[in-house]
Design a protein around this motif. Structure first.
Motif, PDB file in Angstrom:
ATOM      1  N   VAL A   1       0.848  -1.201   0.000  1.00  0.00           N
ATOM      2  CA  VAL A   1       0.000   0.000   0.000  1.00  0.00           C
ATOM      3  C   VAL A   1       0.880   1.246   0.000  1.00  0.00           C
ATOM      4  N   GLY A   2       1.951   1.246   0.787  1.00  0.00           N
ATOM      5  CA  GLY A   2       2.884   2.374   0.777  1.00  0.00           C
ATOM      6  C   GLY A   2       3.522   2.576  -0.587  1.00  0.00           C
ATOM      7  N   HIS A   3       3.823   1.483  -1.248  1.00  0.00           N
ATOM      8  CA  HIS A   3       4.399   1.529  -2.597  1.00  0.00           C
ATOM      9  C   HIS A   3       3.401   2.131  -3.596  1.00  0.00           C
ATOM     10  N   TYR A   4       2.154   1.731  -3.503  1.00  0.00           N
ATOM     11  CA  TYR A   4       1.116   2.330  -4.355  1.00  0.00           C
ATOM     12  C   TYR A   4       1.080   3.850  -4.160  1.00  0.00           C
ATOM     13  N   ILE A   5       1.116   4.297  -2.916  1.00  0.00           N
ATOM     14  CA  ILE A   5       1.043   5.735  -2.618  1.00  0.00           C
ATOM     15  C   ILE A   5       2.216   6.465  -3.256  1.00  0.00           C
ATOM     16  N   TYR A   6       3.413   5.943  -3.076  1.00  0.00           N
ATOM     17  CA  TYR A   6       4.587   6.594  -3.643  1.00  0.00           C
ATOM     18  C   TYR A   6       4.482   6.676  -5.170  1.00  0.00           C
TER      19      TYR A   6
ATOM     20  N   GLU B   1       1.745   6.908  -6.904  1.00  0.00           N
ATOM     21  CA  GLU B   1       0.767   7.951  -7.245  1.00  0.00           C
ATOM     22  C   GLU B   1       1.387   9.337  -7.163  1.00  0.00           C
ATOM     23  N   LYS B   2       2.317   9.504  -6.250  1.00  0.00           N
ATOM     24  CA  LYS B   2       2.949  10.813  -6.064  1.00  0.00           C
ATOM     25  C   LYS B   2       4.045  11.103  -7.093  1.00  0.00           C
ATOM     26  N   THR B   3       4.733  10.056  -7.561  1.00  0.00           N
ATOM     27  CA  THR B   3       5.966  10.316  -8.325  1.00  0.00           C
ATOM     28  C   THR B   3       6.075   9.622  -9.673  1.00  0.00           C
ATOM     29  N   ASP B   4       5.134   8.750 -10.004  1.00  0.00           N
ATOM     30  CA  ASP B   4       5.361   7.921 -11.187  1.00  0.00           C
ATOM     31  C   ASP B   4       4.366   8.189 -12.307  1.00  0.00           C
ATOM     32  N   TRP B   5       3.220   7.576 -12.261  1.00  0.00           N
ATOM     33  CA  TRP B   5       2.337   7.440 -13.421  1.00  0.00           C
ATOM     34  C   TRP B   5       1.932   8.760 -14.066  1.00  0.00           C
ATOM     35  N   ILE B   6       1.354   9.663 -13.304  1.00  0.00           N
ATOM     36  CA  ILE B   6       0.910  10.934 -13.897  1.00  0.00           C
ATOM     37  C   ILE B   6       2.101  11.844 -14.170  1.00  0.00           C
ATOM     38  N   VAL B   7       3.097  11.807 -13.307  1.00  0.00           N
ATOM     39  CA  VAL B   7       4.302  12.612 -13.546  1.00  0.00           C
ATOM     40  C   VAL B   7       4.911  12.228 -14.897  1.00  0.00           C
ATOM     41  N   ARG B   8       5.017  10.942 -15.141  1.00  0.00           N
ATOM     42  CA  ARG B   8       5.603  10.479 -16.405  1.00  0.00           C
ATOM     43  C   ARG B   8       4.669  10.733 -17.591  1.00  0.00           C
ATOM     44  N   THR B   9       3.377  10.630 -17.361  1.00  0.00           N
ATOM     45  CA  THR B   9       2.413  10.959 -18.425  1.00  0.00           C
ATOM     46  C   THR B   9       2.585  12.412 -18.850  1.00  0.00           C
TER      47      THR B   9
ATOM     48  N   ASN C   1       4.076   3.288  11.246  1.00  0.00           N
ATOM     49  CA  ASN C   1       3.026   3.120  12.245  1.00  0.00           C
ATOM     50  C   ASN C   1       1.708   3.761  11.834  1.00  0.00           C
ATOM     51  N   THR C   2       1.652   4.325  10.640  1.00  0.00           N
ATOM     52  CA  THR C   2       0.402   4.899  10.161  1.00  0.00           C
ATOM     53  C   THR C   2      -0.603   3.774   9.972  1.00  0.00           C
ATOM     54  N   PRO C   3      -1.813   3.907  10.512  1.00  0.00           N
ATOM     55  CA  PRO C   3      -2.807   2.847  10.347  1.00  0.00           C
ATOM     56  C   PRO C   3      -3.114   2.586   8.870  1.00  0.00           C
ATOM     57  N   ILE C   4      -3.343   1.339   8.555  1.00  0.00           N
ATOM     58  CA  ILE C   4      -3.627   0.957   7.158  1.00  0.00           C
ATOM     59  C   ILE C   4      -4.826   1.721   6.611  1.00  0.00           C
ATOM     60  N   SER C   5      -5.811   1.973   7.445  1.00  0.00           N
ATOM     61  CA  SER C   5      -6.994   2.702   6.974  1.00  0.00           C
ATOM     62  C   SER C   5      -6.616   4.099   6.487  1.00  0.00           C
ATOM     63  N   GLU C   6      -5.664   4.742   7.162  1.00  0.00           N
ATOM     64  CA  GLU C   6      -5.208   6.073   6.736  1.00  0.00           C
ATOM     65  C   GLU C   6      -4.417   5.983   5.434  1.00  0.00           C
ATOM     66  N   LEU C   7      -3.586   4.958   5.305  1.00  0.00           N
ATOM     67  CA  LEU C   7      -2.826   4.786   4.062  1.00  0.00           C
ATOM     68  C   LEU C   7      -3.761   4.542   2.884  1.00  0.00           C
ATOM     69  N   ILE C   8      -4.750   3.688   3.071  1.00  0.00           N
ATOM     70  CA  ILE C   8      -5.686   3.399   1.982  1.00  0.00           C
ATOM     71  C   ILE C   8      -6.487   4.644   1.635  1.00  0.00           C
ATOM     72  N   ALA C   9      -6.891   5.422   2.639  1.00  0.00           N
ATOM     73  CA  ALA C   9      -7.629   6.666   2.375  1.00  0.00           C
ATOM     74  C   ALA C   9      -6.762   7.648   1.586  1.00  0.00           C
ATOM     75  N   GLU C  10      -5.491   7.758   1.956  1.00  0.00           N
ATOM     76  CA  GLU C  10      -4.572   8.633   1.211  1.00  0.00           C
ATOM     77  C   GLU C  10      -4.413   8.145  -0.220  1.00  0.00           C
ATOM     78  N   PHE C  11      -4.246   6.841  -0.385  1.00  0.00           N
ATOM     79  CA  PHE C  11      -4.118   6.271  -1.727  1.00  0.00           C
ATOM     80  C   PHE C  11      -5.363   6.566  -2.557  1.00  0.00           C
ATOM     81  N   LYS C  12      -6.520   6.398  -1.968  1.00  0.00           N
ATOM     82  CA  LYS C  12      -7.775   6.648  -2.697  1.00  0.00           C
ATOM     83  C   LYS C  12      -7.848   8.093  -3.188  1.00  0.00           C
ATOM     84  N   ILE C  13      -7.489   9.032  -2.329  1.00  0.00           N
ATOM     85  CA  ILE C  13      -7.512  10.454  -2.716  1.00  0.00           C
ATOM     86  C   ILE C  13      -6.524  10.725  -3.849  1.00  0.00           C
TER      87      ILE C  13
END
Length: 175
Positions: free
Chosen positions: A47-52, A54-62, A88-100
């Protein structure tokens, strides 16, 4: 194989945050943080990898591919950057960040109103060389699906010794 279709690709990419939410939210830490052994990833790490990404890869490269700049070279992607974040960030917070982040990125992608001409435009990957926008977007979809499969495999292997003789019928346990 099916032909590339941008709308169908977006349909898959839109589902990933919800799949993660249903699969992982509310599970005990041992399910979220267990992996397959040394130098392997847990569902939490993925999940952390997905977030990173979203921040630095797919749209940036597009954006690089679609830009008018002559320099179409991508920055290298740190596939392990999630390990530098708070573990230590709860998974629910990571998934919410990823969704946004995913919603924002897909809205940006849709706003480009890509044409077939856009899909054949190229950027330069630091290791792989020239890649088309279609290849990048296809890789985004496959990346999502591959990590969802990885999460399933990692979790299944937590019960590998507990299934007894059924292990012979569970190919996911020998991957």
């Amino acid at each position: 194989m099916i032909p590339f279709n941008l709308e169908e690709s977006i349909d898959i990419l839109e589902r990933t945050p919800e799949i993660l939410s249903v699969m992982l939210n509310g599970l005990p830490e041992q399910w979220l943080k267990s992996n397959e052994g040394e130098n392997t990833w847990s569902p939490y790490d993925i999940v952390g990898h997905y977030i990173y990404g979203e921040k630095t890869d797919w749209i940036v490269r597009t954006k690089i591919i679609l830009s008018t700049s002559e320099n179409k070279r991508f920055e290298p992607f740190d596939r392990f950057a999630q390990f530098d974040e708070d573990q230590n960030t709860p998974i629910s917070e990571l998934i919410a960040e990823f969704k946004i982040l995913r919603e924002k990125n897909l809205n940006i992608l849709k706003s480009f109103e890509l044409t077939n001409t856009d899909l054949i435009k190229k950027g330069t990957h630091p290791e792989l060389g020239d890649v088309t926008l279609q290849e990048l977007l296809s890789a985004w979809v496959v990346h999502d699906l591959a990590h969802l499969a990885q999460i399933n495999r990692v979790m299944a292997k937590q019960y590998k010794t507990h299934v007894g003789v059924w292990q012979a019928y569970m190919s996911i346990l020998s991957q």
